[in-house]
Scaffold this active site. Structure first.
Site, PDB file in Angstrom:
ATOM      1  N   ASP A  78       0.848  -1.199   0.000  1.00 44.84           N
ATOM      2  CA  ASP A  78       0.000   0.000   0.000  1.00 44.84           C
ATOM      3  C   ASP A  78       0.876   1.238   0.000  1.00 44.84           C
ATOM      4  O   ASP A  78       1.968   1.244   0.594  1.00 44.84           O
ATOM      5  CB  ASP A  78      -0.913   0.017   1.240  1.00 44.84           C
ATOM      6  N   ASP A  80       0.714   5.418   0.831  1.00 50.30           N
ATOM      7  CA  ASP A  80       0.014   6.568   1.387  1.00 50.30           C
ATOM      8  C   ASP A  80       0.770   7.829   1.000  1.00 50.30           C
ATOM      9  O   ASP A  80       1.996   7.827   0.837  1.00 50.30           O
ATOM     10  CB  ASP A  80      -0.085   6.471   2.918  1.00 50.30           C
ATOM     11  N   ASP A 178       3.533   7.499  14.921  1.00 50.08           N
ATOM     12  CA  ASP A 178       3.867   6.642  16.060  1.00 50.08           C
ATOM     13  C   ASP A 178       5.343   6.259  16.135  1.00 50.08           C
ATOM     14  O   ASP A 178       6.043   6.622  17.070  1.00 50.08           O
ATOM     15  CB  ASP A 178       2.965   5.403  16.072  1.00 50.08           C
TER      16      ASP A 178
END
Length: 529
Positions: A78, A80, A178
């Site tokens: 994926d 982003d 994070d």
């Protein structure tokens, strides 16, 4: 301060004030000669999104896990994108773009259709805000829905962020992410990686480290506990370990997950089990002391991971992901909960219930106890039910049943389920082989296979029928008028005459002959001699 006053009185110029260290890290632009990312591993559609935003005058980068994987030489699944454009501005630049989410508003840019479609997720740089200054609500997303309407930055009583839609600069956006290895930005045009928190250094050290105070970050979003497990499992093969300071608060913060919506926990559980590292995730949960308590259904998976059938299902899921094949949550969960369904079904059969209603009742019981309302009893539950209901039908290989079964949309999932059962010896291997051949055969071969199955069934029925051996009964002795007949009556049964063609038949009765009268021929009965 006193020194500054004295310096002023003496006419000394004070030294230039020491530059304060930025709380948001120091921007480093790392060239391709250092990071070594192969541009051929970057998805063309992600590049298109970045260039479209840049051409419109916005900043835009590939961000997060995709950059981490590129640094490790992996092809990301994926991609982003992060930008300083707002969601509305992003949406206006693409023909097929949709704003989604409440807690974090993002844009999905869609390419292609059907199974070939791909979604590029685009997020806006967010400000790093002090949660103590955020608006607080007493409940959660569901109970405080009306109160949260219109809020841009809100937390609940435990400090968990419920709304985070305040835009900010890139350095603050990096700080609110994070882990350091997930907080880097890659520009495919210039091939520069922007790094604020020494993520490249941690990638080289094979270290998974939280940005900021770990306990505080887990309170902000307890799902980061599960993400830490998932990244550790995914990167364990590359030698990554969780930094001790990042790992220490995991167990102590685990109870915070009780306030996270069940639907979100369910999604995070599927990410643990269906991204190609299911077995590694189970090992990480056990090693970190998180084998129980994160999510009830995940507890069942960890508990049963060593059972042959569940382990075979987890191994098969990892294999399919590695080969680029699709995986369905319904199949894996059907494998995990098959023990419960089978146990309930057998219990009802022992109570002499009809097989099909007994199976349906057992399935309903498992849904109530194990899955609850997470699936909404929608497609997930329907697919699981169909896989389970199909299993007893595989035993029926005559008549029209095989043809109707292979025509069902979920036949392949049901067959793969039965195939796994055969692999562990729960069903006969010959049954799985028969169905493997039948589903791929032409009509003539299918007729032959059905005839073969019918002959095998008849042979089994004949061998199962009990053999009846008739035993002749001894004839009782009679008071007869002749010693010969009395002697004959006392003879063993086996020595008695038998009915022709019948073993052990009853003895044939003999008539006594009438004595002819002695004397004249007038037919009168004479007396005894």
């Amino acid at each position: 301060m006193i020194k500054n006053i004295i310096d002023k009185l003496l006419g000394k110029t004070s030294a230039a004030p020491r530059a304060r260290k930025s709380p948001f890290g120091k921007r480093q632009e790392v060239p391709v000669q250092v990071h070594g990312i192969d541009p051929n591993l970057v998805d063309r559609r992600a590049i298109d999104v970045v260039e479209t935003l840049q051409d419109a005058g916005y900043e835009a980068y590939i961000v997060g896990g995709a950059v981490r994987d590129l640094l490790l030489g992996l092809r990301p699944k994926d991609f982003d994108v992060a930008t300083n454009a707002t969601p509305e501005q992003v949406k206006g630049l693409f023909r097929r773009a949709f704003i989604i989410g409440k807690r974090f508003r993002i844009v999905h840019v869609v390419y292609g259709r059907g199974r070939e479609n791909e979604v590029i997720e685009v997020s806006t740089f967010r400000a790093f805000l002090d949660n103590s200054a955020a608006e607080a609500v007493s409940g959660n997303e569901r109970t405080s829905k009306a109160q949260l309407a219109g809020m841009h930055h809100a937390v609940d009583a435990s400090g968990r962020v419920l709304r985070d839609n305040v835009w900010g600069p890139q350095d603050q956006d990096a700080t609110r992410r994070d882990f350091t290895i997930n907080a880097m930005y890659y520009d495919p045009r210039t091939q520069i990686v922007v790094d604020y928190h020494k993520g490249i250094d941690d990638a080289k050290k094979r270290m998974l480290r939280m940005i900021g105070d770990p306990a505080t970050r887990y309170r902000e979003d307890p799902v980061r506990i599960i993400r830490a497990v998932r990244f550790a499992a995914k990167l364990a093969g590359k030698g990554f370990k969780i930094e001790p300071k990042t790992a220490k608060p995991l167990v102590e913060c685990e109870p915070l997950l009780a306030d996270v919506p069940q639907s979100r926990l369910f999604d995070e559980m599927l990410k643990l089990l269906q991204t190609g590292h299911a077995l590694a995730s189970v090992e990480q949960l056990r090693g970190l002391g998180l084998a129980r308590g994160i999510y009830s259904l995940l507890d069942v998976v960890v508990e049963r991971a060593e059972q042959p059938f569940v382990r075979a299902a987890l191994t098969d899921t990892d294999r399919r992901v590695e080969e680029g094949k699709p995986v369905a949550p319904s199949f894996l969960l059907a494998c995990v909960l098959w023990h419960d369904v089978k146990t309930g079904w057998e219990r009802r059969l022992n109570q002499r219930q009809h097989p099909f209603p007994a199976l349906q009742e057992s399935i309903d019981e498992v849904f109530d106890q194990r899955i609850g309302d997470v699936s909404g009893r929608g497609k997930l539950a329907a697919d699981m039910r169909e896989i389970w209901v199909m299993q007893p039908r595989f035993d029926k290989r005559t008549g029209a049943t095989p043809f109707s079964l292979v025509a069902q949309p979920r036949f392949r999932a049901g067959f793969d389920f039965m195939r796994l059962r055969a692999d562990i010896g729960e069903v006969d291997e010959s049954l799985a082989s028969w169905w493997q051949e039948f589903q791929n055969a032409d009509d003539a071969r299918r007729d032959d296979l059905i005839a073969q199955a019918r002959d095998e069934q008849r042979a089994r029925q004949r061998s199962a029928e009990p053999k009846v051996h008739r035993v002749a009964k001894a004839r009782p002795a009679r008071e007869e008028a002749g010693a010969g007949e009395a002697q004959q009556a006392d003879a063993p049964a086996a020595a008695l005459p038998q009915v022709e063609g019948e073993e052990g038949a009853a003895p044939k009765k003999r008539r006594r002959r009438r004595r002819k009268p002695q004397g004249g021929g007038d037919g009168a009965v004479g007396g005894d001699d």
